[in-house]
Scaffold this motif. Structure first.
Motif, PDB file in Angstrom:
ATOM      1  N   VAL A  19    -163.872 -90.476  60.347  1.00  0.00           N
ATOM      2  CA  VAL A  19    -162.243 -90.335  60.389  1.00  0.00           C
ATOM      3  C   VAL A  19    -161.621 -90.339  58.977  1.00  0.00           C
ATOM      4  O   VAL A  19    -160.731 -89.610  58.298  1.00  0.00           O
ATOM      5  CB  VAL A  19    -161.488 -91.569  61.052  1.00  0.00           C
ATOM      6  CG1 VAL A  19    -159.989 -91.357  60.937  1.00  0.00           C
ATOM      7  CG2 VAL A  19    -161.886 -91.304  62.737  1.00  0.00           C
ATOM      8  N   GLU A  20    -162.083 -91.314  57.966  1.00  0.00           N
ATOM      9  CA  GLU A  20    -161.903 -91.334  56.562  1.00  0.00           C
ATOM     10  C   GLU A  20    -162.159 -90.086  55.945  1.00  0.00           C
ATOM     11  O   GLU A  20    -161.426 -89.572  55.100  1.00  0.00           O
ATOM     12  CB  GLU A  20    -162.666 -92.535  55.886  1.00  0.00           C
ATOM     13  CG  GLU A  20    -162.493 -92.772  54.429  1.00  0.00           C
ATOM     14  CD  GLU A  20    -160.811 -93.319  54.075  1.00  0.00           C
ATOM     15  OE1 GLU A  20    -160.353 -92.999  53.208  1.00  0.00           O
ATOM     16  OE2 GLU A  20    -160.393 -93.731  54.941  1.00  0.00           O
ATOM     17  N   ALA A  21    -163.235 -89.559  56.114  1.00  0.00           N
ATOM     18  CA  ALA A  21    -163.768 -88.291  55.137  1.00  0.00           C
ATOM     19  C   ALA A  21    -162.947 -87.152  55.762  1.00  0.00           C
ATOM     20  O   ALA A  21    -162.622 -86.522  54.877  1.00  0.00           O
ATOM     21  CB  ALA A  21    -165.270 -88.078  55.543  1.00  0.00           C
ATOM     22  N   ALA A  22    -162.634 -87.041  57.048  1.00  0.00           N
ATOM     23  CA  ALA A  22    -161.841 -85.959  57.621  1.00  0.00           C
ATOM     24  C   ALA A  22    -160.427 -85.963  57.054  1.00  0.00           C
ATOM     25  O   ALA A  22    -159.920 -84.760  56.727  1.00  0.00           O
ATOM     26  CB  ALA A  22    -161.981 -85.986  59.139  1.00  0.00           C
ATOM     27  N   ALA A  23    -159.868 -87.271  56.900  1.00  0.00           N
ATOM     28  CA  ALA A  23    -158.628 -87.289  56.723  1.00  0.00           C
ATOM     29  C   ALA A  23    -158.475 -87.030  55.032  1.00  0.00           C
ATOM     30  O   ALA A  23    -157.173 -86.659  54.551  1.00  0.00           O
ATOM     31  CB  ALA A  23    -158.196 -89.043  56.900  1.00  0.00           C
ATOM     32  N   TYR A 192    -163.908-102.446  58.653  1.00  0.00           N
ATOM     33  CA  TYR A 192    -164.746-101.376  58.802  1.00  0.00           C
ATOM     34  C   TYR A 192    -163.982-100.338  57.911  1.00  0.00           C
ATOM     35  O   TYR A 192    -164.661 -99.288  57.559  1.00  0.00           O
ATOM     36  CB  TYR A 192    -165.138-101.100  60.213  1.00  0.00           C
ATOM     37  CG  TYR A 192    -166.491-101.577  60.878  1.00  0.00           C
ATOM     38  CD1 TYR A 192    -167.649-101.343  60.226  1.00  0.00           C
ATOM     39  CD2 TYR A 192    -166.283-102.585  61.824  1.00  0.00           C
ATOM     40  CE1 TYR A 192    -168.782-102.038  60.872  1.00  0.00           C
ATOM     41  CE2 TYR A 192    -167.313-103.034  62.377  1.00  0.00           C
ATOM     42  CZ  TYR A 192    -168.592-102.869  61.681  1.00  0.00           C
ATOM     43  OH  TYR A 192    -169.549-103.421  62.436  1.00  0.00           O
ATOM     44  N   ALA A 193    -162.676-100.320  58.145  1.00  0.00           N
ATOM     45  CA  ALA A 193    -161.920 -98.986  57.398  1.00  0.00           C
ATOM     46  C   ALA A 193    -162.151 -99.080  56.126  1.00  0.00           C
ATOM     47  O   ALA A 193    -162.202 -98.146  55.256  1.00  0.00           O
ATOM     48  CB  ALA A 193    -160.583 -99.497  58.099  1.00  0.00           C
ATOM     49  N   ASP A 194    -162.137-100.498  55.606  1.00  0.00           N
ATOM     50  CA  ASP A 194    -162.347-100.613  53.854  1.00  0.00           C
ATOM     51  C   ASP A 194    -164.023-100.144  53.806  1.00  0.00           C
ATOM     52  O   ASP A 194    -164.067 -99.536  52.570  1.00  0.00           O
ATOM     53  CB  ASP A 194    -162.164-101.833  53.597  1.00  0.00           C
ATOM     54  CG  ASP A 194    -160.401-102.201  53.155  1.00  0.00           C
ATOM     55  OD1 ASP A 194    -159.876-100.964  53.000  1.00  0.00           O
ATOM     56  OD2 ASP A 194    -160.072-103.304  53.290  1.00  0.00           O
ATOM     57  N   LEU A 195    -164.903-100.593  54.450  1.00  0.00           N
ATOM     58  CA  LEU A 195    -166.043-100.137  54.219  1.00  0.00           C
ATOM     59  C   LEU A 195    -166.375 -98.644  54.257  1.00  0.00           C
ATOM     60  O   LEU A 195    -166.910 -98.030  53.181  1.00  0.00           O
ATOM     61  CB  LEU A 195    -167.098-100.892  55.418  1.00  0.00           C
ATOM     62  CG  LEU A 195    -168.557-100.486  55.275  1.00  0.00           C
ATOM     63  CD1 LEU A 195    -169.146-100.889  53.970  1.00  0.00           C
ATOM     64  CD2 LEU A 195    -169.380-101.126  56.518  1.00  0.00           C
ATOM     65  N   ALA A 196    -165.516 -97.971  55.209  1.00  0.00           N
ATOM     66  CA  ALA A 196    -165.522 -96.600  55.257  1.00  0.00           C
ATOM     67  C   ALA A 196    -164.993 -95.934  54.076  1.00  0.00           C
ATOM     68  O   ALA A 196    -165.499 -94.919  53.507  1.00  0.00           O
ATOM     69  CB  ALA A 196    -164.975 -96.127  56.396  1.00  0.00           C
ATOM     70  N   ALA A 197    -163.969 -96.528  53.639  1.00  0.00           N
ATOM     71  CA  ALA A 197    -163.540 -95.898  52.528  1.00  0.00           C
ATOM     72  C   ALA A 197    -164.292 -96.041  51.198  1.00  0.00           C
ATOM     73  O   ALA A 197    -164.542 -95.002  50.384  1.00  0.00           O
ATOM     74  CB  ALA A 197    -162.080 -96.683  52.154  1.00  0.00           C
ATOM     75  N   ALA A 198    -164.786 -97.039  51.106  1.00  0.00           N
ATOM     76  CA  ALA A 198    -165.909 -97.213  49.944  1.00  0.00           C
ATOM     77  C   ALA A 198    -167.076 -96.387  49.973  1.00  0.00           C
ATOM     78  O   ALA A 198    -167.451 -95.642  49.148  1.00  0.00           O
ATOM     79  CB  ALA A 198    -166.383 -98.841  49.932  1.00  0.00           C
ATOM     80  N   VAL A 199    -167.405 -96.294  51.134  1.00  0.00           N
ATOM     81  CA  VAL A 199    -168.534 -95.099  51.526  1.00  0.00           C
ATOM     82  C   VAL A 199    -168.372 -93.795  50.997  1.00  0.00           C
ATOM     83  O   VAL A 199    -168.989 -92.929  50.431  1.00  0.00           O
ATOM     84  CB  VAL A 199    -169.313 -95.319  52.888  1.00  0.00           C
ATOM     85  CG1 VAL A 199    -170.053 -94.109  53.316  1.00  0.00           C
ATOM     86  CG2 VAL A 199    -169.876 -96.490  53.344  1.00  0.00           C
TER      87      VAL A 199
END
Length: 217
Positions: A19-23, A192-199
């Motif tokens: 979701v983070e990457a697609a956004a 997890y949302a912050d982890l995803a943003a860092a990734v």
């Protein structure tokens, strides 16, 4: 805009990463074992395609990663011994991505592999629960495989702090990178949302290379 392939896309970290990457406008290929179980994932954000794949099979990795700019792995299995799964995945990713021409790989690791003192990871401390040790050792073995890969593979293992990972917590953007040591962390959980943003940040603009790095708030 980049094309990013995400292995293990059906898990907590995987979903948030997709979701983070697609956004951010990237085209995302979400790799799962059974796409029929993840119809909602394709609808979670525009630009997401869900496909079947096996992160432990190099030919499968090559097939789904071909034509992509970078790869992310958040994959884990609880029904397979951790040392077998994580080492097989690391080898298949290294070989499969090389064949596909993908050089950047960001892997979500585990906080218990971070060091409390030089050369002593959390899982080697006296009070570490014995039941959790095999899973940590699997991640450690994965690191050993990645460290032995050809230097053309620009891998990074991002380890969240050894606290509760919150699937419901909002993205704050208040995270920072460290090194292989246990980081100072504010709070008893990490989203997890912050982890995803860092990734995704490290996928878009690599700053750390061929290393285990902590991420915490």
């Amino acid at each position: 805009m980049a094309k990013i392939v995400v292995f293990g896309a059906g898990g907590h970290a995987g979903r948030k990463t997709v979701v983070e990457a697609a956004a951010r406008g990237h085209q995302v290929t979400a790799v799962v074992r059974d796409p029929a179980k993840y119809a909602d994932l394709a609808a979670a954000a525009p630009g997401v395609t869900v496909v079947a794949g096996d992160v432990t099979d190099a030919l499968s990795v090559t097939a789904v990663a071909a034509g992509h700019d970078a790869a992310i792995s958040t994959a884990a299995r609880m029904d397979v011994p951790a040392d077998e799964f994580f080492t097989a995945a690391a080898r298949a990713l290294a070989d499969g991505l090389a064949a596909a021409g993908v050089t950047r790989l960001v892997v979500v690791g585990i906080g218990t592999t971070l060091e409390v003192t030089p050369g002593v990871p959390i899982y080697d401390t006296p009070d570490f629960p014995a039941d959790f040790r095999p899973f940590s050792l699997g991640h450690a073995a994965e690191l050993d495989v990645l460290r032995a890969t050809d230097e053309r593979l620009d891998w990074l293992v991002l380890a969240p702090p050894p606290v509760f990972l919150d699937d419901e917590g909002p993205k704050t953007g208040a995270y920072r990178f460290g090194d292989e040591r246990v980081p100072e962390h504010s709070g008893e959980s990490f989203a997890y949302a912050d982890l995803a943003a860092a990734v995704v940040d490290e996928t878009e603009n690599p700053r750390h290379h061929r290393a285990l790095v902590s991420v915490a708030s």
